[in-house]
Design a protein around this motif. Structure first.
Motif, PDB file in Angstrom:
ATOM      1  N   SER A  76       0.833  -1.201   0.000  1.00 13.68           N
ATOM      2  CA  SER A  76       0.000   0.000   0.000  1.00 13.68           C
ATOM      3  C   SER A  76       0.867   1.250   0.000  1.00 13.68           C
ATOM      4  N   GLU A  77       0.236   2.380  -0.219  1.00 14.97           N
ATOM      5  CA  GLU A  77       0.977   3.632  -0.196  1.00 14.97           C
ATOM      6  C   GLU A  77       1.519   3.936   1.195  1.00 14.97           C
ATOM      7  N   ASP A  78       0.764   3.594   2.230  1.00 17.09           N
ATOM      8  CA  ASP A  78       1.251   3.782   3.599  1.00 17.09           C
ATOM      9  C   ASP A  78       2.473   2.907   3.855  1.00 17.09           C
ATOM     10  N   GLU A  79       2.430   1.679   3.347  1.00 24.25           N
ATOM     11  CA  GLU A  79       3.596   0.797   3.512  1.00 24.25           C
ATOM     12  C   GLU A  79       4.800   1.351   2.753  1.00 24.25           C
ATOM     13  N   TRP A  80       4.561   1.871   1.561  1.00 17.39           N
ATOM     14  CA  TRP A  80       5.639   2.502   0.797  1.00 17.39           C
ATOM     15  C   TRP A  80       6.288   3.619   1.595  1.00 17.39           C
ATOM     16  N   ASN A  81       5.490   4.456   2.199  1.00 17.35           N
ATOM     17  CA  ASN A  81       6.012   5.587   2.963  1.00 17.35           C
ATOM     18  C   ASN A  81       6.775   5.138   4.203  1.00 17.35           C
ATOM     19  N   SER A  82       6.477   3.944   4.689  1.00 18.21           N
ATOM     20  CA  SER A  82       7.149   3.459   5.896  1.00 18.21           C
ATOM     21  C   SER A  82       8.440   2.706   5.599  1.00 18.21           C
ATOM     22  N   PHE A  83       8.721   2.407   4.319  1.00 17.29           N
ATOM     23  CA  PHE A  83       9.893   1.599   3.989  1.00 17.29           C
ATOM     24  C   PHE A  83      11.192   2.279   4.400  1.00 17.29           C
ATOM     25  N   ARG A  84      11.310   3.584   4.179  1.00 21.51           N
ATOM     26  CA  ARG A  84      12.457   4.352   4.686  1.00 21.51           C
ATOM     27  C   ARG A  84      12.034   5.791   4.879  1.00 21.51           C
ATOM     28  N   PRO A  85      11.798   6.216   6.099  1.00 23.79           N
ATOM     29  CA  PRO A  85      11.462   7.622   6.341  1.00 23.79           C
ATOM     30  C   PRO A  85      12.611   8.527   5.919  1.00 23.79           C
ATOM     31  N   GLY A  86      12.281   9.599   5.210  1.00 28.08           N
ATOM     32  CA  GLY A  86      13.299  10.576   4.838  1.00 28.08           C
ATOM     33  C   GLY A  86      14.340  10.031   3.892  1.00 28.08           C
ATOM     34  N   SER A  87      13.935   9.271   2.887  1.00 23.36           N
ATOM     35  CA  SER A  87      14.882   8.682   1.944  1.00 23.36           C
ATOM     36  C   SER A  87      15.682   9.748   1.216  1.00 23.36           C
ATOM     37  N   THR A  88      16.967   9.455   0.943  1.00 27.53           N
ATOM     38  CA  THR A  88      17.850  10.410   0.295  1.00 27.53           C
ATOM     39  C   THR A  88      18.307   9.875  -1.054  1.00 27.53           C
ATOM     40  N   TRP A  89      19.035  10.722  -1.793  1.00 28.62           N
ATOM     41  CA  TRP A  89      19.438  10.372  -3.157  1.00 28.62           C
ATOM     42  C   TRP A  89      20.276   9.108  -3.210  1.00 28.62           C
ATOM     43  N   GLY A  90      21.061   8.851  -2.177  1.00 31.55           N
ATOM     44  CA  GLY A  90      21.926   7.682  -2.204  1.00 31.55           C
ATOM     45  C   GLY A  90      21.180   6.381  -2.056  1.00 31.55           C
ATOM     46  N   PHE A  91      19.893   6.459  -1.749  1.00 30.57           N
ATOM     47  CA  PHE A  91      19.109   5.248  -1.489  1.00 30.57           C
ATOM     48  C   PHE A  91      17.825   5.253  -2.308  1.00 30.57           C
ATOM     49  N   ARG A  92      17.911   5.670  -3.554  1.00 35.18           N
ATOM     50  CA  ARG A  92      16.742   5.629  -4.435  1.00 35.18           C
ATOM     51  C   ARG A  92      16.398   4.177  -4.724  1.00 35.18           C
ATOM     52  N   ARG A  93      15.177   3.806  -4.469  1.00 37.13           N
ATOM     53  CA  ARG A  93      14.738   2.432  -4.719  1.00 37.13           C
ATOM     54  C   ARG A  93      14.710   2.191  -6.227  1.00 37.13           C
ATOM     55  N   PHE A  94      15.038   0.978  -6.625  1.00 35.49           N
ATOM     56  CA  PHE A  94      15.070   0.726  -8.065  1.00 35.49           C
ATOM     57  C   PHE A  94      14.944  -0.769  -8.354  1.00 35.49           C
ATOM     58  N   LEU A  95      14.620  -1.057  -9.601  1.00 33.92           N
ATOM     59  CA  LEU A  95      14.673  -2.398 -10.177  1.00 33.92           C
ATOM     60  C   LEU A  95      15.688  -2.351 -11.306  1.00 33.92           C
ATOM     61  N   ARG A  96      16.598  -3.328 -11.340  1.00 35.20           N
ATOM     62  CA  ARG A  96      17.577  -3.385 -12.418  1.00 35.20           C
ATOM     63  C   ARG A  96      17.581  -4.770 -13.020  1.00 35.20           C
ATOM     64  N   VAL A  97      17.502  -4.812 -14.353  1.00 33.86           N
ATOM     65  CA  VAL A  97      17.531  -6.069 -15.100  1.00 33.86           C
ATOM     66  C   VAL A  97      18.676  -5.998 -16.095  1.00 33.86           C
ATOM     67  N   GLN A  98      19.662  -6.825 -15.907  1.00 35.96           N
ATOM     68  CA  GLN A  98      20.823  -6.892 -16.795  1.00 35.96           C
ATOM     69  C   GLN A  98      21.455  -5.515 -17.019  1.00 35.96           C
ATOM     70  N   GLY A  99      21.583  -4.747 -15.951  1.00 29.03           N
ATOM     71  CA  GLY A  99      22.269  -3.474 -16.051  1.00 29.03           C
ATOM     72  C   GLY A  99      21.395  -2.302 -16.425  1.00 29.03           C
ATOM     73  N   ASN A 100      20.142  -2.519 -16.758  1.00 26.96           N
ATOM     74  CA  ASN A 100      19.228  -1.442 -17.107  1.00 26.96           C
ATOM     75  C   ASN A 100      18.234  -1.253 -15.971  1.00 26.96           C
ATOM     76  N   SER A 101      18.025   0.001 -15.573  1.00 28.99           N
ATOM     77  CA  SER A 101      17.369   0.256 -14.295  1.00 28.99           C
ATOM     78  C   SER A 101      16.161   1.154 -14.423  1.00 28.99           C
ATOM     79  N   MET A 102      15.241   0.979 -13.464  1.00 26.76           N
ATOM     80  CA  MET A 102      14.086   1.827 -13.300  1.00 26.76           C
ATOM     81  C   MET A 102      14.044   2.290 -11.855  1.00 26.76           C
ATOM     82  N   HIS A 103      14.124   3.619 -11.649  1.00 29.20           N
ATOM     83  CA  HIS A 103      14.080   4.148 -10.295  1.00 29.20           C
ATOM     84  C   HIS A 103      12.640   4.336  -9.831  1.00 29.20           C
TER      85      HIS A 103
END
Length: 602
Positions: A76-103
């Motif tokens: 849920s969106e609430d769960e998303w917000n709880s994954f890391r409070p105050g997330s910073t640029w060094g910890f952008r969540r992403f999916l990467r497949v064979q070197g190609n990424s989606m933030h």
């Protein structure tokens, strides 16, 4: 792990629904060019924009040489917000497949993923910053177990999962009399190896080495070897130039297993050694010897051949010495164990050479020199005395004193006193900035352990800091948890004119007047072997006058004599406080500030 550099881009399809749970929204992927997380930025913003056109009613169809990869999210969106409070640029969540990424910068960015991947290739799927319960992976219609987990932001992991033809990456099958040694090295956020490791046999021969000179971000390198199981002892060594704070960027990490059992795992520590194998014996005679352990890493950027010289002087015993060769064909990671008489005072000298070499510029050859920048750690009986990088002309020779030293054995008693500091770090430590539990005592954004020794009222900082913490544990290093650190030096004679000062760095950070030191469990200061117990707080600094201990008992003195010593010490302490108070008032008056007469310095 070798990862194919197949070019895959995200041909985006699917629309966002009004649901508060993230599931069922598909991003179909074909062969194009996408945004690689290892790149600084996409060539154009459009390459990284979602296509909000309606999704195709038909499922993505792969050809006969391909299989369908699906990554589906459920939170849920609430769960998303709880994954890391105050997330910073060094910890952008992403999916990467064979070197190609989606933030995934926002909840609305997250869409289920579908893509066709070659069946006969091994593909790596990396998901960062999400709990493993928030997504599942399938390939060719079959559910895939999520692979190895590594530290990402201290809250949720980054995972590396392989699909496809990955049989060549499987560990070898060992004989009955052999055991499998497995080392996993994770590069974390860094696009270059920040550490080097190797596994040695009992004779110092290399069994495994890594990770080499080339490695991309968020890459897992696995190395294996079958070794004799019985009557064997092996050593895992790892070293690096510095510790990158785990709250700045996802760190490197390693794990080592022997015969199916985990031996050790760690995040980001610069030096570590682990002995395993079941038949390891103490390196020194534990009854009458102490173990001196030297770690050193020298990055030979000029590809020259040279040597670091070292010597170990032991009071009333024969000295030992040697040379540490450096060259393009020699491992940059050095580890030495030296046994010394227990209860003795040892002085270790490390010399850093000035290396001549020739360089060519505009078709002309010139003579030049460079000074190496070795990083080294020195310990005796599990007490660390130094962990620094030599980097300037003044550091060509550096001496470290260790063990049971006395003022008459190490110093000139007529003009010098013996300074002896020991610190013990806590078993747990929370970052004052993020509030998360740390794998070590950090040094960023300010040093967690900051001390100096010198003349209390000197105007010049060099006299106030004859000794300082960064000379022994560099700020680019870290203090390990539940560990002991010690400094022994001969200093100029000077009673209450000199002091040891321990600063509460968190007070500076948060502009408070805290009188606590979360990074230090205990500490002791000795002068000529006598503990100094008289300390006072001045603002956020714990000051220990380097004078006679006011509360030292002496059975040979009468009660009146002891009382006189106590009165004299208290008077001296009062004089110091008075001087500091007067100086503070003077500074306030010079600045035109209000003079708070009621303020107490204690």
């Amino acid at each position: 792990m070798m990862i194919k550099n197949t070019l895959i881009a995200f041909v985006l399809a699917g629309v966002l629904s009004g649901c508060s749970a993230r599931s069922g929204h598909t991003r179909n992927v074909g062969y194009d060019n996408g945004y690689d997380i290892d790149s600084e930025s996409p060539s154009t913003p459009e390459e990284y924009q979602a296509d909000n056109s309606p999704a195709s009613p038909t499922a993505l169809t792969c050809n006969e040489t391909e299989a369908l990869l699906k990554v589906r999210y459920s939170f849920s969106e609430d769960e998303w917000n709880s994954f890391r409070p105050g997330s910073t640029w060094g910890f952008r969540r992403f999916l990467r497949v064979q070197g190609n990424s989606m933030h995934y910068d926002n909840f609305e960015d997250v869409m289920d993923y579908e893509g066709c991947l070659p069946k006969e290739e091994c593909s790596e799927i990396i998901v960062a910053g999400l709990p493993t319960s928030a997504y599942d992976i399938s390939f060719d219609g079959k559910s895939v177990d999520i692979g190895a987990e590594f530290r990402f932001d201290g809250f949720n992991p980054v995972t590396s999962t392989t699909v496809g033809a990955c049989e060549e990456k499987e560990p070898p099958t060992c004989k009955d009399e052999e055991a499998l040694v497995e080392v996993q090295y994770w590069s974390g956020y860094f696009s270059y190896p920040t550490q080097q490791f190797r596994v040695e046999d009992s004779n110092g021969g290399d069994i495994l080495t890594g990770p080499g000179n080339n490695m991309t971000r968020y890459t897992l390198k696995e190395t294996y070897a079958c070794v004799p199981k019985d009557n064997a002892c092996y050593t895992f060594l790892i070293g690096g130039e510095q510790v990158w704070d785990v709250n700045f960027a996802p760190p490197t990490s390693y794990s080592i297993a022997f015969d199916g059992q985990l031996v050790s795992t760690n995040d980001a520590l610069p030096f570590d050694s682990v002995r395993f194998g079941g038949s390891c014996k103490p390196l020194c005679n534990q009854d009458n010897e102490s173990l001196v352990e030297l770690f050193m890493l020298t990055n030979n950027f000029q590809n020259q051949e040279f040597e670091h010289e070292w010597s170990l002087s032991v009071a009333n015993h024969k000295d030992s010495s040697g040379a540490i060769p450096v060259g393009s064909d020699i491992s940059p990671l050095v580890h030495k164990n030296i046994c010394t008489p227990k209860g003795s005072c040892s002085s270790f000298l490390l010399s850093n050479p000035i290396v001549p070499f020739e360089t060519v510029w505009n078709n002309e050859t010139f003579n030049a020199t460079f000074i190496p920048r070795p990083t080294y750690s020195l310990a005796m009986d599990n007490i660390t005395y130094r962990k620094v990088q030599l980097s300037s002309w003044t550091d060509l020779n550096q001496t470290t004193n260790m063990g049971s030293c006395t003022v008459d054995g190490l110093c000139d008693e007529q003009s010098q006193d013996l300074f002896d500091l020991e610190l013990h770090t806590p078993a747990k430590f929370e970052s004052p900035w993020w509030g998360n539990e740390m794998p070590y005592v950090s040094s960023w954004p300010v040093p967690s352990i900051d001390w100096n020794f010198g003349y209390t009222f000197a105007e010049e900082w060099r006299l106030m800091r004859l000794l300082q913490s960064s000379d022994y544990i560099n700020t680019n290093m870290a203090y390990e948890l539940d560990s002991r650190y010690r400094t022994i030096e001969c200093v100029p004679k000077g009673g209450y004119d000199m002091s040891f000062n321990l600063t509460s760095s968190f007070s500076n950070l948060f502009n408070t007047t805290s009188q606590t030191f979360p990074a230090v469990e205990t500490h002791s200061v000795k002068k000529n072997g006598v503990p100094l117990l008289d300390s006072i707080f001045v603002d956020h600094v714990l000051m220990t006058p380097f004078g006679t201990n006011c509360f030292q008992s002496n059975n040979t003195l009468s009660g009146g004599a002891i009382a006189g010593i106590v009165v004299a010490c208290v008077a001296a302490l009062a004089a110091i406080v008075g001087l500091i108070w007067c100086k503070k008032r003077q500074n306030q008056q010079e600045k035109g500030e209000e003079d708070p007469l009621h303020e107490s310095l204690l």
